[in-house]
Design a protein around this motif. Structure first.
Motif, PDB file in Angstrom:
ATOM      1  N   PRO A   1      -7.750  -6.534 -39.300  1.00 22.23           N
ATOM      2  CA  PRO A   1      -7.402  -5.610 -40.391  1.00 22.23           C
ATOM      3  C   PRO A   1      -6.349  -4.581 -39.994  1.00 22.23           C
ATOM      4  O   PRO A   1      -5.426  -4.285 -40.763  1.00 22.23           O
ATOM      5  CB  PRO A   1      -8.741  -4.946 -40.724  1.00 22.23           C
ATOM      6  N   ALA A   2      -6.459  -4.032 -38.795  1.00 17.89           N
ATOM      7  CA  ALA A   2      -5.483  -3.032 -38.346  1.00 17.89           C
ATOM      8  C   ALA A   2      -4.105  -3.656 -38.180  1.00 17.89           C
ATOM      9  O   ALA A   2      -3.091  -3.087 -38.610  1.00 17.89           O
ATOM     10  CB  ALA A   2      -5.945  -2.410 -37.031  1.00 17.89           C
ATOM     11  N   ARG A   3      -4.050  -4.819 -37.569  1.00 16.55           N
ATOM     12  CA  ARG A   3      -2.756  -5.472 -37.343  1.00 16.55           C
ATOM     13  C   ARG A   3      -2.134  -5.935 -38.658  1.00 16.55           C
ATOM     14  O   ARG A   3      -0.921  -5.811 -38.859  1.00 16.55           O
ATOM     15  CB  ARG A   3      -2.934  -6.642 -36.380  1.00 16.55           C
TER      16      ARG A   3
ATOM     17  N   SER B   1      -9.020 -13.564 -41.995  1.00 12.90           N
ATOM     18  CA  SER B   1      -9.322 -13.852 -40.598  1.00 12.90           C
ATOM     19  C   SER B   1     -10.526 -13.039 -40.161  1.00 12.90           C
ATOM     20  O   SER B   1     -10.725 -11.906 -40.609  1.00 12.90           O
ATOM     21  CB  SER B   1      -8.122 -13.514 -39.706  1.00 12.90           C
ATOM     22  N   ALA B   2     -11.310 -13.640 -39.269  1.00 12.40           N
ATOM     23  CA  ALA B   2     -12.451 -12.933 -38.687  1.00 12.40           C
ATOM     24  C   ALA B   2     -12.134 -12.405 -37.294  1.00 12.40           C
ATOM     25  O   ALA B   2     -13.022 -11.888 -36.609  1.00 12.40           O
ATOM     26  CB  ALA B   2     -13.658 -13.869 -38.619  1.00 12.40           C
TER      27      ALA B   2
ATOM     28  N   VAL C   1     -14.686  -4.892 -44.417  1.00 15.15           N
ATOM     29  CA  VAL C   1     -13.709  -3.892 -43.966  1.00 15.15           C
ATOM     30  C   VAL C   1     -12.724  -3.605 -45.091  1.00 15.15           C
ATOM     31  O   VAL C   1     -11.812  -4.390 -45.340  1.00 15.15           O
ATOM     32  CB  VAL C   1     -12.967  -4.366 -42.705  1.00 15.15           C
ATOM     33  N   ASP C   2     -12.916  -2.477 -45.770  1.00 16.00           N
ATOM     34  CA  ASP C   2     -11.978  -2.079 -46.813  1.00 16.00           C
ATOM     35  C   ASP C   2     -10.703  -1.497 -46.217  1.00 16.00           C
ATOM     36  O   ASP C   2      -9.599  -1.772 -46.683  1.00 16.00           O
ATOM     37  CB  ASP C   2     -12.616  -1.037 -47.744  1.00 16.00           C
TER      38      ASP C   2
ATOM     39  N   SER D   1       2.248  -5.892 -49.707  1.00 19.83           N
ATOM     40  CA  SER D   1       0.872  -5.397 -49.736  1.00 19.83           C
ATOM     41  C   SER D   1      -0.027  -6.418 -49.052  1.00 19.83           C
ATOM     42  O   SER D   1       0.319  -7.592 -48.921  1.00 19.83           O
ATOM     43  CB  SER D   1       0.401  -5.162 -51.177  1.00 19.83           C
ATOM     44  N   VAL D   2      -1.199  -5.934 -48.612  1.00 18.62           N
ATOM     45  CA  VAL D   2      -2.116  -6.819 -47.897  1.00 18.62           C
ATOM     46  C   VAL D   2      -3.544  -6.400 -48.197  1.00 18.62           C
ATOM     47  O   VAL D   2      -3.826  -5.227 -48.463  1.00 18.62           O
ATOM     48  CB  VAL D   2      -1.845  -6.774 -46.369  1.00 18.62           C
ATOM     49  N   ASP D   3      -4.454  -7.357 -48.209  1.00 19.70           N
ATOM     50  CA  ASP D   3      -5.887  -7.083 -48.218  1.00 19.70           C
ATOM     51  C   ASP D   3      -6.560  -8.156 -47.381  1.00 19.70           C
ATOM     52  O   ASP D   3      -5.873  -8.908 -46.664  1.00 19.70           O
ATOM     53  CB  ASP D   3      -6.448  -6.992 -49.646  1.00 19.70           C
ATOM     54  N   ALA D   4      -7.876  -8.232 -47.445  1.00 22.13           N
ATOM     55  CA  ALA D   4      -8.592  -9.185 -46.590  1.00 22.13           C
ATOM     56  C   ALA D   4      -8.197 -10.620 -46.866  1.00 22.13           C
ATOM     57  O   ALA D   4      -8.241 -11.470 -45.969  1.00 22.13           O
ATOM     58  CB  ALA D   4     -10.102  -9.020 -46.774  1.00 22.13           C
TER      59      ALA D   4
END
Length: 442
Positions: free
Chosen positions: A59-61, A53-54, A171-172, A95-98
């Protein structure tokens, strides 16, 4: 005296045992891939959900959602959920990433259906209890603050921003302040928007018949509804290259070096050749780059280059940690090795060595139930599966020396890399400037 010994020649790889599998797409859009792999009375589960998502704050959520998803679901609180999993001999993590959110776990094969019931509760009815969210948010802020104190993290983030600009892939890690502002209501909203069966893939690997595994998934997850999340994320930009960026870390005794450029995804015809070219350059312990700046020069303990796969593209990334005083020499030798592999054809001996390594690591990575499940989950993002694994070993065997050399010439030209170093700028900028243009972070 001990008689000298010789290492026997490698034999031809044995054909992998055929695996029984089944695949179905449920009416709610969930793709289920089931593979019977006997040997251990367990089953491995990987539920992969698209999460790109853009949106501002995503990323924080997303990271906090990942950390709080197992703190309670349905009628179970954190302790109840843990006890339910323990009673099944099961383990579950998130786990999560971009690109994706993954719910992964395993259980005794006889407990697959109840494991699926627990996972169904987690993805359909997470509690996001205020007290639990507060606890996990504080922990995450602390972890992120500590992580951002590490030079390697700073370097990776600086390279990502330089390569991708304002794209979500830049955003890493989320910013601690952004995480601190996330509320339980925002997590529930994100869950409603993104934790959906449409576009998701469930991989099950274990000592259970494939049709039975698919049947369990149909029975347990039939009531889970929701189309694939609607997202508008632009294509990856072309990394800009340009001068070497120097990020100041005053007083640092070492420098973190990061370089990157666009690569190719697994479904590209050049992937096998690039994979072998990368191994020759810096992808394993006997690579050229390692032999140069580790074994010969002693500049670093472990330089490494790798191909990273993303939903929207792939990157070829180089990384090394070197002492401050040898930053410029290490960079010079890195550029030398890049130029050498890009302009001088690789040798047949090098290709045969990395070919055997690549075929062997592919076999090892899929030899266990857990390894096969994780590999199939990653492949699912590209619509690939067991056939790709089987065919890739053959592709690696067919790649010619000329094809590997062509891939090296196309992808390892030094000027095509975007480069960042993080270290004591006062000590390293002068020597680096003597090698070429540099840019100091403002």
């Amino acid at each position: 005296m001990t008689a000298p010994t010789t290492v026997p020649a490698l034999t031809k790889p044995r054909a992998a045992r055929a695996l029984r599998s089944a695949e179905a797409t449920l009416p709610n859009g969930l793709r289920v891939v089931a593979v019977r792999k006997p040997g251990v009375p367990l089953v491995e589960l990987r539920l992969r959900l698209p999460f790109l998502s853009a949106r501002a704050g995503h990323p924080a959520r997303a990271t906090l959602l990942s950390d709080t998803l197992l703190t309670g679901a349905g009628e179970l609180d954190r302790i109840g959920l843990a006890e339910a999993l323990q009673g099944l001999g099961a383990d579950v993590s998130v786990s999560v990433d971009a690109d994706r959110l993954v719910v992964g776990g395993n259980a005794l094969a006889t407990n697959l259906r109840p494991l699926l019931e627990v996972v169904a509760s987690v993805v359909q009815a997470p509690a996001f209890d205020t007290a639990e969210v507060d606890t996990e948010r504080a922990r995450l802020v602390e972890r992120l603050t500590m992580a951002r104190a590490r030079a390697g993290v700073v370097a990776a983030e600086a390279l990502s921003w330089r390569m991708w600009g304002d794209h979500p892939y830049a955003v890493d890690l989320p910013q601690p302040d952004d995480v601190a502002a996330v509320t339980p209501a925002q997590l529930r909203s994100l869950h409603r928007s993104f934790v959906r069966p449409g576009g998701a893939a469930l991989v099950l690997v274990g000592d259970v018949t494939p049709d039975r595994m698919v049947g369990f998934a149909q029975e347990v997850l039939a009531d889970w509804t929701g189309d694939a999340p609607s997202t508008r994320v632009r294509a990856l930009p072309t990394p800009p290259g340009g001068p070497l960026l120097v990020v100041d870390r005053p007083g640092s005794v070492q420098t973190s070096l990061r370089m990157g450029r666009a690569g190719v995804t697994r479904d590209d015809p050049r992937f096998a050749a690039l994979q072998l070219a990368n191994l020759v350059f810096g992808g394993y312990f006997s690579s050229r780059w390692t032999e140069n700046i580790r074994e010969d020069k002693g500049y670093t303990y472990g330089p490494h280059s790798r191909l990273e796969q993303h939903t929207l593209g792939a990157t070829l990334t180089l990384e090394a940690e070197v002492a401050t005083e040898v930053t410029a020499p290490a960079m010079l030798e890195t550029w030398y090795e890049l130029g050498r592999i890009a302009t001088v054809p690789v040798t047949a001996a090098e290709v045969e060595s990395v070919r055997q390594y690549a075929v062997g690591t592919l076999a090892l990575s899929t030899a266990t139930q857990a390894g096969l499940a994780s590999t199939l989950s990653a492949l699912s993002a590209f619509g690939l599966g067991l056939d790709w694994i089987k065919e890739h070993a053959a592709r690696l065997q067919r790649v010619t020396v000329d094809e590997v050399s062509a891939a090296a010439a196309e992808f390892f030209t030094p000027a095509h890399f975007t480069s960042v170093v993080v270290g004591d700028a006062e000590s390293i900028s002068g020597p680096l400037a003597a090698l070429g243009d540099i840019e100091r972070e403002s």
